[in-house]
Every structure is written in structure tokens, then in C-alpha cells.
Design a protein around this motif. Structure first.
Motif, PDB file in Angstrom:
ATOM      1  N   VAL A  28       0.838  -1.200   0.000  1.00  0.00           N
ATOM      2  CA  VAL A  28       0.000   0.000   0.000  1.00  0.00           C
ATOM      3  C   VAL A  28       0.876   1.255   0.000  1.00  0.00           C
ATOM      4  N   ASP A  29       1.902   1.272   0.830  1.00  0.00           N
ATOM      5  CA  ASP A  29       2.810   2.424   0.880  1.00  0.00           C
ATOM      6  C   ASP A  29       3.447   2.674  -0.478  1.00  0.00           C
ATOM      7  N   ARG A  30       3.832   1.605  -1.144  1.00  0.00           N
ATOM      8  CA  ARG A  30       4.446   1.721  -2.467  1.00  0.00           C
ATOM      9  C   ARG A  30       3.469   2.328  -3.481  1.00  0.00           C
ATOM     10  N   LEU A  31       2.192   1.923  -3.405  1.00  0.00           N
ATOM     11  CA  LEU A  31       1.197   2.435  -4.342  1.00  0.00           C
ATOM     12  C   LEU A  31       0.738   3.849  -3.998  1.00  0.00           C
ATOM     13  N   GLU A  32       0.724   4.193  -2.702  1.00  0.00           N
ATOM     14  CA  GLU A  32       0.250   5.524  -2.288  1.00  0.00           C
ATOM     15  C   GLU A  32       1.129   6.642  -2.834  1.00  0.00           C
ATOM     16  N   ARG A  33       2.386   6.350  -3.117  1.00  0.00           N
ATOM     17  CA  ARG A  33       3.250   7.383  -3.702  1.00  0.00           C
ATOM     18  C   ARG A  33       2.718   7.817  -5.063  1.00  0.00           C
ATOM     19  N   ARG A  34       2.155   6.878  -5.791  1.00  0.00           N
ATOM     20  CA  ARG A  34       1.620   7.169  -7.130  1.00  0.00           C
ATOM     21  C   ARG A  34       0.138   7.548  -7.084  1.00  0.00           C
ATOM     22  N   TRP A  35      -0.594   7.000  -6.131  1.00  0.00           N
ATOM     23  CA  TRP A  35      -2.039   7.198  -6.023  1.00  0.00           C
ATOM     24  C   TRP A  35      -2.390   7.700  -4.618  1.00  0.00           C
ATOM     25  N   PRO A  36      -2.269   9.000  -4.358  1.00  0.00           N
ATOM     26  CA  PRO A  36      -2.537   9.525  -3.012  1.00  0.00           C
ATOM     27  C   PRO A  36      -3.972   9.285  -2.523  1.00  0.00           C
ATOM     28  N   GLN A  37      -4.916   9.065  -3.438  1.00  0.00           N
ATOM     29  CA  GLN A  37      -6.302   8.824  -3.026  1.00  0.00           C
ATOM     30  C   GLN A  37      -6.470   7.495  -2.296  1.00  0.00           C
ATOM     31  N   LEU A  38      -5.445   6.665  -2.294  1.00  0.00           N
ATOM     32  CA  LEU A  38      -5.531   5.405  -1.554  1.00  0.00           C
ATOM     33  C   LEU A  38      -5.571   5.640  -0.047  1.00  0.00           C
ATOM     34  N   ALA A  39      -5.197   6.829   0.384  1.00  0.00           N
ATOM     35  CA  ALA A  39      -5.271   7.152   1.813  1.00  0.00           C
ATOM     36  C   ALA A  39      -6.719   7.134   2.301  1.00  0.00           C
ATOM     37  N   ASP A  40      -7.686   7.225   1.378  1.00  0.00           N
ATOM     38  CA  ASP A  40      -9.105   7.203   1.738  1.00  0.00           C
ATOM     39  C   ASP A  40      -9.704   5.804   1.679  1.00  0.00           C
ATOM     40  N   ILE A  41      -8.872   4.796   1.483  1.00  0.00           N
ATOM     41  CA  ILE A  41      -9.321   3.408   1.402  1.00  0.00           C
ATOM     42  C   ILE A  41      -8.742   2.637   2.582  1.00  0.00           C
ATOM     43  N   ASP A  42      -9.572   1.800   3.192  1.00  0.00           N
ATOM     44  CA  ASP A  42      -9.098   0.932   4.268  1.00  0.00           C
ATOM     45  C   ASP A  42      -8.592  -0.377   3.666  1.00  0.00           C
ATOM     46  N   PHE A  43      -7.434  -0.825   4.111  1.00  0.00           N
ATOM     47  CA  PHE A  43      -6.862  -2.086   3.657  1.00  0.00           C
ATOM     48  C   PHE A  43      -6.888  -3.052   4.830  1.00  0.00           C
ATOM     49  N   LEU A  44      -7.531  -4.205   4.623  1.00  0.00           N
ATOM     50  CA  LEU A  44      -7.717  -5.183   5.691  1.00  0.00           C
ATOM     51  C   LEU A  44      -7.098  -6.517   5.324  1.00  0.00           C
ATOM     52  N   VAL A  45      -6.703  -7.249   6.332  1.00  0.00           N
ATOM     53  CA  VAL A  45      -6.246  -8.624   6.155  1.00  0.00           C
ATOM     54  C   VAL A  45      -7.216  -9.511   6.930  1.00  0.00           C
ATOM     55  N   LEU A  46      -7.818 -10.456   6.231  1.00  0.00           N
ATOM     56  CA  LEU A  46      -8.669 -11.458   6.859  1.00  0.00           C
ATOM     57  C   LEU A  46      -8.033 -12.820   6.642  1.00  0.00           C
ATOM     58  N   GLU A  47      -8.318 -13.748   7.528  1.00  0.00           N
ATOM     59  CA  GLU A  47      -7.732 -15.082   7.419  1.00  0.00           C
ATOM     60  C   GLU A  47      -8.181 -15.795   6.149  1.00  0.00           C
ATOM     61  N   VAL A  48      -9.487 -15.886   5.942  1.00  0.00           N
ATOM     62  CA  VAL A  48     -10.056 -16.593   4.790  1.00  0.00           C
ATOM     63  C   VAL A  48     -11.310 -15.857   4.325  1.00  0.00           C
TER      64      VAL A  48
END
Length: 128
Positions: A28-48
Motif C-alpha cells: 500500500v505504501d508503495r502504491l500511495e506514492r503514485r495514487w494519493p487517493q488510496l489514503a481514503d481506502i481501508d486495507f484489511l487482512v482477513l484469514e479466509v
């Protein structure tokens, strides 16, 4: 003698789930440099992925197990990108391979959410 093998600040002390969440955040950090609007998206990790329709997350109903999903913004809630830890871990052998697959999944889900191609989101998509 009982207790932790390594102090908490040492990477050995991090759980597999924490290490995986760090891989997602790195992507996400790598992509946010190019796409600052990603700061308005929540990124989650779920098991399955979920098999039922309860909740508002992505539902798995196909034959193939998904590696990630998208929940569009609605009702005042932010959009979410979900990465499923166990399916990704099962498909990879080492940390580098896992990091590459996590990045691919994040790029694909962000592309779906933004209505773009993965190559537009990350020009290096698919090169690994």
C-alpha cells in the motif's frame, strides 16, 4: 526457563499474521506514492474469505478461492480492500514470493476499485 524466545522488537517475535499485515502495508505504501487517493481506502487482512452472506465484506461463492476482494464505499463507510492471508500463504513458498503475490493482489483489487487496469495502477505489474 519459560518466556519469549526473542525480545518483542526483534522480527523473530512477530507472528505470521503480523508479518503478512506488514507485507500488505508495504504494498500500500508503495502504491500511495503514485495514487494519493488510496489514503481514503481501508486495507484489511482477513484469514479466509467468507462463505455466507452475513456482514458487508466480499463473499466467496465461486469454485476458486479468492486471494482478495473489494467493498465499495457506501452509507458513509470508506471503501475497503481485503487480502486473504491463508489462501495467499498456501500459494507461496517463501517471503519474497509471498510479498510479490500480496502486491499483485493489492494492485488487482485497487485497480478494480478505481476502475483501472492493474498495469495503470502499477506499471511493473506482472513483471515479477
Amino acid at each position: 526457563m519459560r518466556g519469549p524466545i526473542a525480545p518483542p522488537q526483534v522480527p523473530l517475535a512477530a507472528s505470521r499474521a503480523e508479518v503478512f499485515a506488514d507485507l500488505v502495508q508495504d504494498s500500500v505504501d508503495r502504491l500511495e506514492r503514485r495514487w494519493p487517493q488510496l489514503a481514503d481506502i481501508d486495507f484489511l487482512v482477513l484469514e479466509v474469505p467468507r462463505l455466507d452472506g452475513r456482514g458487508d465484506g466480499p463473499v466467496w461463492d465461486d469454485e476458486a478461492v479468492p486471494l482478495g476482494g473489494v467493498v465499495p464505499a457506501r452509507d458513509g463507510r470508506r471503501a475497503r480492500v481485503v487480502v486473504y492471508r491463508r489462501p495467499v500463504e498456501i500459494r507461496t513458498k517463501g517471503r519474497d514470493e509471498r510479498a510479490a503475490l500480496v502486491h499483485e493482489v493489492v494492485v488487482e483489487q485497487v485497480a478494480e476499485l478505481l476502475g483501472l487496469t492493474p498495469e495503470t495502477v502499477d506499471p511493473r505489474y506482472g513483471e515479477d
